[in-house]
Scaffold this motif. Structure first.
Motif, short mmCIF file in Angstrom:
data_model
loop_
_atom_site.label_atom_id
_atom_site.label_comp_id
_atom_site.label_asym_id
_atom_site.label_seq_id
_atom_site.Cartn_x
_atom_site.Cartn_y
_atom_site.Cartn_z
N LEU A 191 0.84 -1.21 0.00
CA LEU A 191 0.00 0.00 0.00
C LEU A 191 0.87 1.26 0.00
N PRO A 192 0.37 2.34 -0.55
CA PRO A 192 1.13 3.60 -0.50
C PRO A 192 1.22 4.12 0.92
N ILE A 193 2.37 4.73 1.26
CA ILE A 193 2.56 5.33 2.58
C ILE A 193 2.66 6.84 2.39
N ILE A 194 1.78 7.56 3.05
CA ILE A 194 1.77 9.03 2.93
C ILE A 194 2.32 9.63 4.22
N ILE A 195 3.43 10.37 4.11
CA ILE A 195 4.05 11.01 5.28
C ILE A 195 3.78 12.51 5.17
N THR A 196 3.04 13.03 6.11
CA THR A 196 2.67 14.45 6.08
C THR A 196 3.71 15.29 6.81
N THR A 197 3.64 16.60 6.63
CA THR A 197 4.55 17.50 7.34
C THR A 197 4.29 17.45 8.84
N VAL A 198 3.05 17.15 9.24
CA VAL A 198 2.71 17.00 10.67
C VAL A 198 3.43 15.79 11.24
N ASP A 199 3.44 14.68 10.47
CA ASP A 199 4.17 13.48 10.90
C ASP A 199 5.65 13.79 11.11
N ILE A 200 6.21 14.51 10.16
CA ILE A 200 7.64 14.84 10.22
C ILE A 200 7.94 15.71 11.44
#
Length: 322
Positions: A123-132
């Motif tokens: 599955l695609p993994i989406i890393i947001t700026t909030v996660d970072i």
């Protein structure tokens, strides 16, 4: 694109990566057990050639030392092949540490030989700026930041700081010792890099497996800083703690190892040594300063290593000149 041009650069890169994953606590870094390994891809080309040579992959190398040796061997093997009008085959090789050589494992002539295929279940993994931002806040101190802090906070040299921060557990041991000892950070670093690392290498242990606690290590170095014991005696105590797990102060008391600071007693010993070695006295007075080490050695031997070395040195110079 590849940007490593020597075995030493490859090992430096690996050590940096090793430190990073250990500091992040995402890997124990145990190379012997396979937690951290290296597949080294090696190719050579003539000076001035823009196109890379044929790549050879060396699989599953399990120590920094073997990574360097395997790459260097493979570089020489490929150069010898090309200089004798041979051809480097694209293949996978294994490194034999006993023979210090690589040997063919299987050939891979084309991309298809690698059996690549797409995995439809990933599955695609989406890393947001909030996660970072969240991750940044909980990140531990990383090696580069610790290196700079050790240099600025503890007045260590670049070499000393680098020697301590390569292993996060060694760096932690250093700071735990500082918190419990009256010795200077410089002295503590000197002993960890010297005596402790030498013992770890002799017994093939890492810092987490060694038998001396940071508390006892701190007490040992405190006793040196307080002039309770001399450095030669401290080294003997270190060996005894390592073997028996005994406590520093108990050893000092039981074996009467306190440093001798009695000036009158040391002067008597020095007078006797000077009297028995007139030839060496002449050599010293003629300008051969290294002979002083001979006299210091005799004085320390006469006191079973317990005399205050600084006081011995001072009194010897004074008496030899008189």
């Amino acid at each position: 694109e590849p940007d490593l041009r020597s075995a030493k650069e490859a090992v430096a890169y690996m050590k940096t990566l090793y430190a990073l994953v250990c500091y992040l606590d995402i890997c124990d870094g145990n190379m012997q057990e396979g937690s951290f390994r290296c597949d080294a891809n090696v190719s050579v080309r003539l000076t001035g050639e823009e196109k890379f040579g044929t790549r050879v992959e060396i699989k599953n190398i399990n120590s920094f030392k073997f990574v360097e040796k395997a790459i260097n061997y493979e570089i020489e093997r490929q150069i010898d092949l090309l200089e004798s009008d041979g051809r480097v085959s694209q293949e996978t090789r294994l490194y034999d540490a006993n023979k210090d050589e690589t040997r063919s494992m299987r050939s891979k002539e084309a991309v298809n030989d690698y059996r690549y295929f797409p995995d439809p279940d990933l599955l695609p993994i989406i890393i947001t700026t909030v996660d970072i931002d969240i991750i940044k806040k909980i990140m531990p101190e990383l090696p580069k930041a610790k290196l700079q802090r050790f240099i600025s906070n503890y007045s260590l040299t670049d070499y000393e700081a680098k020697s301590l921060i390569t292993d996060v557990n060694l760096a932690n041991f250093f700071e735990e010792t500082i918190q419990q000892s009256k010795a200077s950070p410089k002295l503590i670093a000197h002993w960890i890099i010297g005596e402790l690392n030498a013992a770890l290498n002799r017994h093939e242990l890492n810092i987490s497996e060694q038998p001396i606690s940071s508390t006892q290590f701190a007490i040992l170095l405190t006793r040196i800083a307080e002039n309770t014991i001399s450095v030669p005696i401290a080294k003997k105590i270190f060996e005894k703690i390592w073997k028996t797990h005994a406590k520093v102060d108990e050893i000092i008391a039981a074996e009467d190892l306190q440093q001798i600071d009695d000036q009158q007693m040391i002067e008597v010993i020095i007078d006797q040594i000077i009297e028995k070695n007139p030839e060496q006295v002449k050599q010293y007075l003629s300008g051969k300063d290294k002979v002083l080490g001979f006299f210091i050695g005799l004085a320390m031997k006469a006191t079973q290593g317990k005399a205050n070395p600084a006081l011995v040195n001072e009194l010897l110079i004074k008496k030899l000149k008189d």
